[in-house]
Design a protein around this motif. Structure first.
Motif, short mmCIF file in Angstrom:
data_model
loop_
_atom_site.label_atom_id
_atom_site.label_comp_id
_atom_site.label_asym_id
_atom_site.label_seq_id
_atom_site.Cartn_x
_atom_site.Cartn_y
_atom_site.Cartn_z
N PRO A 24 0.84 -1.20 0.00
CA PRO A 24 0.00 0.00 0.00
C PRO A 24 0.88 1.25 0.00
O PRO A 24 2.04 1.21 0.45
CB PRO A 24 -0.79 -0.13 1.30
CG PRO A 24 0.01 -1.03 2.17
CD PRO A 24 0.73 -1.96 1.25
N VAL A 25 0.34 2.34 -0.49
CA VAL A 25 1.13 3.57 -0.63
C VAL A 25 1.72 4.01 0.69
O VAL A 25 2.88 4.43 0.77
CB VAL A 25 0.25 4.70 -1.22
CG1 VAL A 25 1.01 6.02 -1.24
CG2 VAL A 25 -0.21 4.33 -2.63
N ARG A 26 0.96 3.88 1.78
CA ARG A 26 1.47 4.35 3.06
C ARG A 26 2.70 3.57 3.51
O ARG A 26 3.55 4.10 4.22
CB ARG A 26 0.38 4.27 4.13
CG ARG A 26 -0.06 2.88 4.53
CD ARG A 26 -1.07 2.93 5.67
NE ARG A 26 -1.47 1.61 6.11
CZ ARG A 26 -2.45 0.90 5.56
NH1 ARG A 26 -3.13 1.40 4.53
NH2 ARG A 26 -2.77 -0.30 6.03
N SER A 27 2.81 2.29 3.10
CA SER A 27 3.99 1.51 3.44
C SER A 27 5.18 1.87 2.55
O SER A 27 6.32 1.95 3.01
CB SER A 27 3.70 0.01 3.35
OG SER A 27 2.74 -0.39 4.31
N THR A 87 5.86 4.68 1.29
CA THR A 87 6.42 5.98 1.68
C THR A 87 6.87 6.01 3.13
O THR A 87 7.38 7.02 3.60
CB THR A 87 5.36 7.08 1.47
OG1 THR A 87 4.17 6.75 2.22
CG2 THR A 87 5.01 7.20 -0.01
N ASP A 88 6.69 4.91 3.86
CA ASP A 88 7.10 4.81 5.26
C ASP A 88 8.62 4.68 5.32
O ASP A 88 9.20 3.74 4.76
CB ASP A 88 6.41 3.60 5.90
CG ASP A 88 6.70 3.47 7.39
OD1 ASP A 88 7.76 3.94 7.85
OD2 ASP A 88 5.86 2.87 8.09
N TRP A 96 9.89 1.24 6.51
CA TRP A 96 9.92 0.19 5.50
C TRP A 96 11.09 0.37 4.54
O TRP A 96 11.71 -0.61 4.11
CB TRP A 96 8.61 0.18 4.71
CG TRP A 96 7.56 -0.73 5.27
CD1 TRP A 96 6.48 -0.39 6.02
CD2 TRP A 96 7.50 -2.15 5.12
NE1 TRP A 96 5.74 -1.49 6.36
CE2 TRP A 96 6.34 -2.60 5.81
CE3 TRP A 96 8.30 -3.10 4.47
CZ2 TRP A 96 5.98 -3.94 5.87
CZ3 TRP A 96 7.94 -4.43 4.52
CH2 TRP A 96 6.79 -4.85 5.21
N ARG A 151 0.86 -4.40 5.20
CA ARG A 151 0.06 -3.29 5.76
C ARG A 151 0.54 -2.88 7.16
O ARG A 151 0.12 -1.84 7.67
CB ARG A 151 -1.42 -3.69 5.84
CG ARG A 151 -2.12 -3.76 4.49
CD ARG A 151 -3.63 -3.75 4.66
NE ARG A 151 -4.09 -4.89 5.45
CZ ARG A 151 -4.54 -6.04 4.92
NH1 ARG A 151 -4.54 -6.18 3.60
NH2 ARG A 151 -4.96 -7.01 5.68
N PRO A 173 2.69 -1.23 10.01
CA PRO A 173 3.67 -0.15 10.10
C PRO A 173 4.93 -0.60 10.82
O PRO A 173 4.90 -1.56 11.59
CB PRO A 173 2.93 0.92 10.92
CG PRO A 173 2.00 0.13 11.78
CD PRO A 173 1.57 -1.06 10.97
#
Length: 341
Positions: A103-106, A108-109, A112, A155, A157
Motif C-alpha cells: 500500500p502507498v502508506r507503506s 512511503t514509510d 519500511w 500493511r 507499520p
C-alpha cells in the motif's frame, strides 16, 4: 566440526561414539515422564545415531510438524541462495522486491524503506506486533485467517522505537520466504527440494502454503525424525554433506550450505528471550551447561539441537497441539551430557 558418514546407514552402539550406555539408558527412561506427548527422540554423536526412540504412535516414517523450527530451515535456504547469487546479501533493502504489492502508506514509510534482509533474519524489523515471553503471538491467528498473508504483512507499520531491536515475529520469517521466491522465481519448498533436500537424500516431506500460494516461512514444514537429524548434522558439520558411497575410500564431500553462512547464522546477533537464549539468523543460540549450542524450536516440543563441543545432534518431535510444553534444555544438561565421555 565433525564429518558425517551418512544418515542412510545403521545405528551404532553408544560405546562406539563414546557414550556411556548405562547413563544414556537412564536418560532415555526419563523422557516419557518429562515429555508425555513426545513422538520421537534421536541422538547422534560423531555423525552416527546412538539412540532412536519412538513414543505415542511415532514411527520412523512419520512426517512431524516442525512448526517454528521451519524458520531455521528457511534460514539455510536464504544462505544457499545468497551464495549462489540468487539473492542479494543481507544488508540490501527489501523494498524493491515487495513494492508492487505494498500500500502507498507503506511504500512511503521511512521505516519500511530502511528494512533489510538482515532485519528479517534477526527479527529486528520493528513491524508492529505483540509477542509474549513464551513466544505466544497475539495476532498470529488473524494473520493465518487472512486471505493474503503477504498483504497482511505489508500493511503493518514499522515502529521506529522497535526497529533494530529483537521481537519474536513470525511475519519476518514468512516475508523471507516470499523474498526467496521473488528473487529466485520458485517457491521456497521447491528451492529446498533442489538445493537442500536432494543432497541430504530427503525424498519425503510436506511444506504448507499460504492462502496466496507462498511456502510458509515460519511454519509448515514436515519431516521425519531421521531427516530432522540429517539437517541438524549438516549444521553441525558446517554445511558439508558426505555422499553415500559403495566404493572403497572416503566418501566425497559436498558443500550444501556455505560455511560462512552457518557461522554467521549461529552467532548471537541480538539479545533474545531469557527462556530461549539469544537470536542468530532464525536460530536460537545459548549454552547447555557451559557448552555453546544452537537450537531450532517449534511449538509443542519440535527441536533440532546442535552442540558442537560434544559433536552432538539431538532431535525431538512431539504433538504440537498443546498450549504448554516443556523445553528439554534441563534434560540435556542433567541427563544426556553426563553420558558423553
Amino acid at each position: 566440526m565433525n564429518q558425517i558418514s551418512t544418515f542412510r546407514v545403521s545405528s551404532v552402539m553408544p560405546a562406539e561414539v563414546n557414550i556411556d550406555a548405562v547413563k544414556l539408558q537412564t536418560a532415555l527412561e526419563q523422557l516419557p515422564k518429562l515429555f508425555p506427548r513426545l513422538y520421537c527422540c534421536l541422538i547422534a554423536r560423531h555423525g552416527h545415531i546412538a539412540a532412536e526412540q519412538y513414543y505415542n504412535g511415532g514411527e520412523p516414517e512419520r512426517l512431524n510438524d516442525l512448526r517454528s523450527a521451519t524458520k531455521s530451515v528457511l534460514s539455510s535456504l536464504i544462505g544457499i541462495a545468497v551464495h549462489r547469487g540468487d539473492m542479494p546479501p543481507p544488508d540490501q533493502p527489501i523494498l524493491p522486491y515487495l513494492e508492487e504489492d505494498m500500500p502507498v502508506r507503506s511504500v512511503t514509510d521511512e521505516g519500511w524503506r530502511r528494512l533489510t534482509f538482515r532485519h528479517l533474519l534477526t527479527m529486528t524489523s520493528g513491524l508492529h506486533w505483540q509477542t509474549g515471553n513464551r513466544l505466544g503471538e497475539r495476532w498470529i491467528h488473524h494473520f493465518h485467517n487472512s486471505s493474503s498473508w503477504l498483504r497482511f504483512a505489508l500493511r503493518l507499520p514499522v515502529q521506529p522505537e522497535r526497529h533494530g531491536q529483537f521481537q519474536y515475529r513470525s511475519i519476518d520469517s514468512h516475508l523471507l520466504s516470499v523474498l526467496l521466491t521473488r528473487c529466485t522465481g520458485i517457491r521456497a519448498d521447491e528451492y529446498a527440494a533442489r538445493h537442500l533436500f536432494r543432497p541430504l537424500g530427503i525424498p519425503q516431506y510436506r511444506w504448507g502454503l499460504s492462502p496466496d500460494g507462498h511456502a510458509a516461512g515460519h511454519i509448515g514444514l514436515h519431516l521425519t525424525g531421521r531427516d530432522m537429524l540429517a539437517f541438524g548434522q549438516l549444521i553441525l558439520n558446517e554445511g558439508q554433506c558426505l555422499a553415500d558411497s559403495m566404493n572403497e575410500g572416503a566418501p566425497s564431500s559436498t558443500a550444501v550450505i556455505p560455511l560462512e553462512w552457518i557461522r554467521e547464522s549461529l552467532q548471537p546477533h541480538v539479545t533474545g528471550l531469557p527462556a530461549f537464549g539469544h537470536y542468530g539468523y532464525q536460530w536460537w543460540v545459548h549454552q547447555v551447561g557451559s557448552h555453546d549450542a544452537a537450537c531450532a524450536i517449534g511449538h509443542g516440543g519440535q527441536l533440532i539441537y546442535v552442540i558442537p563441543s560434544h559433536a552432538l545432534t539431538v532431535v525431538f518431535a512431539s504433538n504440537p497441539r498443546v498450549c504448554r510444553w516443556r523445553h528439554p534444555k534441563r534434560w540435556l544438561e542433567e541427563w544426556l551430557l553426563p553420558s558423553c565421555r
